[in-house]
Design an enzyme around this catalytic site. Structure first.
Site, PDB file in Angstrom:
ATOM      1  N   SER A 222       0.837  -1.199   0.000  1.00 12.30           N
ATOM      2  CA  SER A 222       0.000   0.000   0.000  1.00 12.30           C
ATOM      3  C   SER A 222       0.870   1.247   0.000  1.00 12.30           C
ATOM      4  CB  SER A 222      -0.886   0.007   1.254  1.00 12.30           C
ATOM      5  OG  SER A 222      -1.569   1.236   1.397  1.00 12.30           O
TER       6      SER A 222
ATOM      7  N   TYR B 146      -2.051  -1.056  10.231  1.00  3.99           N
ATOM      8  CA  TYR B 146      -2.124  -1.314   8.791  1.00  3.99           C
ATOM      9  C   TYR B 146      -0.802  -0.959   8.117  1.00  3.99           C
ATOM     10  CZ  TYR B 146      -3.989  -1.042   4.004  1.00  3.99           C
ATOM     11  OH  TYR B 146      -4.221  -1.220   2.657  1.00  3.99           O
TER      12      TYR B 146
END
Length: 275
Positions: free
Chosen positions: A155, A168
């Site tokens: 990401s 995350y």
């Protein structure tokens, strides 16, 4: 001839979103698909997860391309279930060439306020689940002796810090070094390993109230339009969110012969978000 004609790809998180998009793109380009996703509930995730119907729809769409697919309900936290799914697929299709470790969750929370379970679920799925995925699948590529390709979904959050995403971002950043080390270890087998780093992508993981509140804490009940207004300010190109197909285009390049000498790379698709 498609760009991955005759090859077999293992895709996690394939019931919807980026995973379904990747499976379909590779199928259109000639690959057969081994697909897994899970219907298991994860209490720390604030949006509905995939359903059996979602996975069945992926099967329908892949079969409509004329390619074969085996789809299994398997959780990336469960090595036994993953092993059974991959082994079954390889037995049916006779080979494995591509692994797309895509499954993941989102559960925004302030770092010091999130529960221990929220942290642990994130690490177990988004980081350890990727290692388990590779552990059970990549040996099949090695044994085939033909080389192959692995793409791990990381990401923009691995390289650009945003509040309320520590768990995350930590998981996604951890995937980068996992990728680089495996790229070194697997290079003698002609297996390439890379990560993709999308900015916000318009999938169910993003298009939900929890994400809208993350992007618009100034509003009590933000809508998708409110979210998009804020999301556009994060990207330098004038777009609020990418489509799953935008990421699939990059994945296809990395696993095809066009990317035959690309390994150990962090492939960013971020509309300028890291600038």
């Amino acid at each position: 001839m498609g760009r991955v004609e005759g090859k077999v790809a293992f895709v996690t998180g394939a019931a919807r979103g980026q995973g379904r998009s990747h499976a379909l793109r590779l199928a259109h380009e000639g690959a057969d698909i081994i697909a897994v996703d899970t219907t298991a509930k994860v209490d720390s995730v604030p949006y509905p997860l995939a359903t059996a119907e979602d996975l069945a729809e992926t099967v329908r769409q892949v079969e409509a391309t004329g390619r074969r697919i085996i789809a299994v309900d398997a959780d990336v936290r469960d090595v036994a279930a993953l092993t059974k799914a991959v082994d079954h697929g390889v037995a049916e299709f006779g080979r494995l060439d591509i692994v797309l470790a895509n499954a993941g969750i989102s559960s925004p929370a302030p770092t010091l306020e999130m529960s221990e379970q929220t942290w642990q679920d994130m690490i177990d799925i988004n980081l350890t689940g990727v290692w388990k995925t590779l552990k059970v699948s990549v040996p099949h590529i090695i044994s085939g002796g033909r080389g192959g390709a692995v793409v791990i979904t990381s990401s923009l959050a691995a390289i650009y810090a945003n509040e309320n995403t520590a768990h995350y971002s930590a998981a996604k950043a951890g995937l980068v070094m996992l990728m680089k080390i495996m790229a070194k270890e697997l290079a003698p087998h002609r297996i390439r390993v890379n990560t993709v780093h999308p900015t916000t992508v318009a999938t169910e993981m993003i298009l939900n109230d929890a994400t809208y509140r993350l992007f618009r804490p100034d509003l009590d009940s933000p809508t998708r339009a409110d979210f998009e207004e804020a999301a556009r300010t994060l990207n330098r190109l004038p777009v609020a969110a990418l489509e799953p197909s935008d990421i699939s285009n990059a994945v296809l390049y990395l696993v095809s012969d066009e990317g035959c000498y690309v390994t150990g790379a962090t492939h960013v698709i971020d509309a300028g978000g890291a600038l």
